[in-house]
Design a protein around this motif. Structure first.
Motif, PDB file in Angstrom:
ATOM      1  N   LEU A 192      21.525   3.765 -12.407  1.00 63.85           N
ATOM      2  CA  LEU A 192      20.872   4.014 -11.120  1.00 63.85           C
ATOM      3  C   LEU A 192      19.541   3.281 -11.034  1.00 63.85           C
ATOM      4  N   SER A 197      15.526   1.231  -6.671  1.00 66.98           N
ATOM      5  CA  SER A 197      15.278   2.336  -5.744  1.00 66.98           C
ATOM      6  C   SER A 197      13.789   2.665  -5.718  1.00 66.98           C
ATOM      7  N   SER A 314      21.462   6.519   5.346  1.00 69.23           N
ATOM      8  CA  SER A 314      22.005   7.229   4.184  1.00 69.23           C
ATOM      9  C   SER A 314      22.381   8.653   4.554  1.00 69.23           C
ATOM     10  N   PRO A 316      23.913  12.372   2.503  1.00 70.22           N
ATOM     11  CA  PRO A 316      23.351  13.216   1.438  1.00 70.22           C
ATOM     12  C   PRO A 316      23.001  12.415   0.180  1.00 70.22           C
ATOM     13  N   ARG A 317      23.743  11.317  -0.036  1.00 68.41           N
ATOM     14  CA  ARG A 317      23.476  10.478  -1.205  1.00 68.41           C
ATOM     15  C   ARG A 317      22.844   9.171  -0.736  1.00 68.41           C
ATOM     16  N   GLU A 318      21.635   8.906  -1.186  1.00 67.76           N
ATOM     17  CA  GLU A 318      20.895   7.761  -0.678  1.00 67.76           C
ATOM     18  C   GLU A 318      21.458   6.442  -1.200  1.00 67.76           C
TER      19      GLU A 318
END
Length: 346
Positions: A192, A197, A314, A316-318
């Motif tokens: 991730l 991010s 986006s 719920p999950r970005e």
């Protein structure tokens, strides 16, 4: 040379000022929008109150926490990272005299990621928070040196291929580290992080990368006139009194500091350094010195806009920011390749 630049730049002063002012105003508007936009919509007055820490009561405290602990660090990191990548891309293109040079495309960001992953894998980041950005910047500098040695007497295709090879090697070593990671949780966290991010970042992260970004930006912005001279060729630049060796070191160290520090905090975010200088170059008459500051502002605008876009679409999950910039940059790069194939300059 100096007289040539002065004469050529005279009619462009107003155009450069318009670009600088326009990008600055756009950046300010996007920054305010970034602070107001989110799961909890806050009007501008509440944002200002939250920034100043004014107001009493539970609601004022909640707004202050949202602005100062969540949205402001994210906005600042978007500006720092986008500005660093845009500035580094413009400086690399000037040093290598290659319009396709870009930290992500040439493997500099991947190498910085490898350094950061190794610090996580071997637990060095737990010993000191400074070791992670230090390794990221060290690997970014090493990659920049390798590319410079290869690219100084090579054509665009050779440089791009060298960058792809370097990026592939760094990615393979990163994958090996992931493959040997002790548990699935560590693997997920690293993957991730590699996607890039700005979510869940704090002012501790800003403080970690800010000093290196400021020093790197200072070094790169100071290369403007030397890059102008280098655009005529190394021998011509030396005859004009430019210390080319010192210029190389300055760009390499500045790029490593800016890219390495940002990658260590946000993960790998590509194509900003490619897209922004290309879009802005026609507005600064193709002059490297004029492109540096404009690219820094343009990179910050692009990354902040991309972050706002992903937050808007986006669920719920970005969506990861590195994915968004790749979706923008990859088609742009493909178009550039086709234009160069048909002999159309940027």
């Amino acid at each position: 040379m100096n007289s040539t630049i002065t004469l050529a730049s005279a009619p462009l002063v107003s155009g450069r000022a318009i670009v600088t002012v326009g990008l600055s105003v756009t950046l300010l508007v996007l920054a305010l929008l970034s602070l107001t936009f989110g799961p909890v919509d806050l009007p501008l007055g509440d944002v200002i109150t939250g920034l100043l820490g004014a107001g009493d009561g539970e609601e004022a405290l909640r707004q202050q926490l949202i602005i100062q602990d969540v949205r402001l660090p994210r906005t600042v990191l978007a500006i720092l990272t986008g500005g660093s990548l845009g500035l580094a891309g413009a400086a690399l293109q000037g040093l290598l005299r290659n319009p396709l040079a870009e930290p992500g495309l040439l493997g500099i960001s991947s190498s910085a990621s490898l350094g950061a992953v190794l610090s996580l894998y071997f637990g060095l980041a737990a010993l000191s928070p400074w070791l992670l950005p230090a390794l990221a910047m060290g690997f970014a500098a090493l990659a920049t040196v390798v590319l410079y040695v290869i690219g100084r007497r090579s054509d665009s295709l050779t440089l791009i291929l060298a960058g792809i090879a370097l990026s592939s090697l760094a990615s393979a070593l990163t994958s090996l580290a992931l493959n040997l990671a002790p548990n699935p949780t560590d693997v997920q966290d690293i993957v991730l992080w590699l996607l890039g991010s700005l979510s869940q970042r704090s002012f501790d992260d800003v403080q970690l990368c800010l000093p290196f970004v400021v020093i790197g930006a200072f070094l790169l912005l100071g290369c403007g006139r030397a890059l102008d001279a280098l655009s005529l060729g190394e021998e011509e630049a030396q005859s004009l009194g430019i210390n080319v060796v010192r210029l190389r070191k300055q760009v390499i160290v500045g790029t490593a500091l800016c890219v390495g520090a940002c990658v260590a905090i946000t993960g790998a975010i590509g194509f900003v350094g490619l897209v922004v200088p290309h879009l802005l170059r026609p507005f600064v008459a193709q002059q490297p010195s004029r492109l540096l500051l404009a690219s820094a502002l343009g990179g910050a605008v692009l990354l902040l806009a991309a972050d706002l876009l992903l937050r808007a679409v986006s669920g719920p999950r970005e969506i990861m920011l590195g994915v968004v910039t790749a979706l923008i940059g990859a088609p742009f790069f493909f178009i550039l390749v086709l234009r160069r194939r048909h002999g159309v300059s940027s």
